[in-house]
Design an enzyme around this catalytic site. Structure first.
Site, PDB file in Angstrom:
ATOM      1  N   GLU A 177      -3.130  -6.864   3.559  1.00 27.13           N
ATOM      2  CA  GLU A 177      -3.426  -5.456   3.252  1.00 27.13           C
ATOM      3  C   GLU A 177      -4.925  -5.193   3.417  1.00 27.13           C
ATOM      4  O   GLU A 177      -5.736  -6.120   3.411  1.00 27.13           O
ATOM      5  CB  GLU A 177      -3.030  -5.126   1.805  1.00 27.13           C
ATOM      6  CG  GLU A 177      -1.543  -5.161   1.511  1.00 27.13           C
ATOM      7  CD  GLU A 177      -0.832  -3.877   1.911  1.00 27.13           C
ATOM      8  OE1 GLU A 177      -1.470  -2.980   2.497  1.00 27.13           O
ATOM      9  OE2 GLU A 177       0.385  -3.779   1.629  1.00 27.13           O
ATOM     10  N   HIS A 230       0.816  -1.223   0.000  1.00 29.56           N
ATOM     11  CA  HIS A 230       0.000   0.000   0.000  1.00 29.56           C
ATOM     12  C   HIS A 230       0.848   1.271   0.000  1.00 29.56           C
ATOM     13  O   HIS A 230       0.327   2.365  -0.184  1.00 29.56           O
ATOM     14  CB  HIS A 230      -1.007  -0.001   1.156  1.00 29.56           C
ATOM     15  CG  HIS A 230      -0.409   0.194   2.522  1.00 29.56           C
ATOM     16  ND1 HIS A 230      -1.171   0.428   3.638  1.00 29.56           N
ATOM     17  CD2 HIS A 230       0.879   0.175   2.962  1.00 29.56           C
ATOM     18  CE1 HIS A 230      -0.400   0.550   4.700  1.00 29.56           C
ATOM     19  NE2 HIS A 230       0.850   0.401   4.308  1.00 29.56           N
ATOM     20  N   ASP A 231       2.157   1.117   0.197  1.00 35.76           N
ATOM     21  CA  ASP A 231       3.051   2.274   0.163  1.00 35.76           C
ATOM     22  C   ASP A 231       3.435   2.686  -1.256  1.00 35.76           C
ATOM     23  O   ASP A 231       4.048   3.741  -1.448  1.00 35.76           O
ATOM     24  CB  ASP A 231       4.353   1.966   0.915  1.00 35.76           C
ATOM     25  CG  ASP A 231       4.143   1.852   2.418  1.00 35.76           C
ATOM     26  OD1 ASP A 231       3.233   2.523   2.937  1.00 35.76           O
ATOM     27  OD2 ASP A 231       4.884   1.094   3.056  1.00 35.76           O
ATOM     28  N   GLU A 271      -4.669   2.550  -0.691  1.00 40.59           N
ATOM     29  CA  GLU A 271      -5.390   1.314  -0.392  1.00 40.59           C
ATOM     30  C   GLU A 271      -6.201   0.934  -1.629  1.00 40.59           C
ATOM     31  O   GLU A 271      -6.555   1.802  -2.435  1.00 40.59           O
ATOM     32  CB  GLU A 271      -6.287   1.492   0.829  1.00 40.59           C
ATOM     33  CG  GLU A 271      -5.568   1.970   2.078  1.00 40.59           C
ATOM     34  CD  GLU A 271      -4.468   1.049   2.555  1.00 40.59           C
ATOM     35  OE1 GLU A 271      -4.492  -0.154   2.208  1.00 40.59           O
ATOM     36  OE2 GLU A 271      -3.564   1.516   3.269  1.00 40.59           O
TER      37      GLU A 271
END
Length: 359
Positions: free
Chosen positions: A292, A263-264, A325
């Protein structure tokens, strides 16, 4: 009858307006709850109450914490009690005293399920500053990260040159790992059967992998992260720390594990990381385990842990360059483009889900 009906309508409109104002006031002063909770952690209120079985009076707490006056502490506790974070009960001697609640126990510094490190990271000046540049990020031509505008470098470069902030990040990630991994170990034990070696890609200080190896001792663990992260990682039985860059390569293992890593990054960067994972796991028996958030649109006003995913999405916007996300459709796109032939999503009692991807 018409007048009565109109009167009911006006009352209803008044209630809607009152609720709207309440909602906005909560937005205006929403930061106060985080700030006061941070104050409680720094003072060690939960830690002190946790060591006592009986209710602790204001004077006792004030004396134990070394407060110069009890008035400010009283107001802090009154606010937190109003929020349901602490509770006030009779001590049986005609006085009222403070006791822990399930929420306040999450604020102890060393509790097994403590979330204090997460509060301290997200409430730090470094992590708060980028929020002031969120609108600039939305309007910017090109990809100008709010964190980079605030600090002159991205979050990972900043951590690399600021050991204290790097420790805040590592402590928070370890805290998050303990909370989420407890849910995974209890609900997803079948996933780890038959895995002889597991590489935790972007595994931080090894907390996650340490918990997995302890729960499933047949696994040989490889904790893989950048040099400045693994160089200060504590030793852990069954886990070897390996330094490197996941965009270049990933250590060979029977399965790869990624928690709160993808998600980064942008879709293209995620695809690159996952392709590197596919290269090092067996094509017939290997798998990639991804933990996640999976965004699901709300139906009505119901609330759940999964709703936190939408808050995390805003955090990714404020704190990373391209992170976000994703929905089930977006995850399917990434996994297909990376070369996986199938995948499944397992729901767990946490803000994340477990995504199993097979080459």
């Amino acid at each position: 009858m018409a007048e009565k009906t109109n009167g009911v309508a006006r009352i209803h409109e008044g209630e809607i307006e009152s609720q709207a104002q309440e909602d906005i006031w909560n937005c205006i002063f929403g930061f106060t709850e985080m700030a006061v909770v941070k104050c409680a952690i720094e003072l060690g209120i939960s830690d002190f109450l946790e060591t006592h079985q009986e209710p602790i009076t204001l004077n006792q707490l004030s004396s134990a914490l070394g407060c110069s006056t009890s008035n400010s502490l009283y107001r802090i506790m009154r606010f937190l009690i109003n929020r349901g974070i602490f509770k006030e009960v009779s001590n049986g001697h005609g006085e009222m005293g403070y006791v822990q609640t399930p929420v306040s126990r999450l604020l102890t510094r060393n509790g097994g399920n403590s979330m204090a490190a997460l509060v301290l990271l997200e409430s730090s000046p470094v992590m708060l500053a980028p929020w002031h540049y969120l609108s600039a990020h939305v309007l910017a031509k090109g990809n100008t990260a709010a964190f980079s505008v605030a600090h002159g470098k991205n979050v990972w470069e900043y951590a690399k040159t600021n050991p204290e902030h790097s420790k805040l990040i590592n402590d928070a990630l370890a805290c998050h790992a303990r909370v989420t991994m407890s849910a995974i170990i209890v609900n997803c034990a079948e996933i780890f059967k038959g895995i002889e070696s597991l590489v935790d890609v972007g595994g931080g200080n090894g907390t996650t992998l340490g918990m997995l190896v302890k729960a499933f001792p047949w696994i040989s663990g490889i904790n893989f992260d950048l040099h400045h992260v693994v160089s200060v990682a504590p030793r852990c039985h069954g886990v070897v720390h390996v330094q490197g860059n996941m965009f270049d390569s990933v250590p060979k293992a029977h399965a790869a594990f990624l928690m709160s890593v993808l998600h980064d990054w942008s879709d293209e960067e995620c695809i690159q990381i996952l392709k590197n994972c596919i290269k090092v796991i067996p094509k017939d028996t290997g798998k990639v385990i991804i933990v996640e958030a999976v965004l699901v649109e709300k139906r009505g006003n119901e609330k759940s842990l999964k709703d936190v995913g939408f808050m995390l999405d805003m955090i990714m916007m404020a704190h990373t360059t391209n992170g976000k996300e994703r929905t089930t459709k977006e995850w399917a796109h990434i996994l297909t483009e990376a070369g996986f032939t199938r995948h499944s999503i397992v729901d767990i009692p946490a803000i994340e889900s477990v995504i199993l991807a097979y080459p």
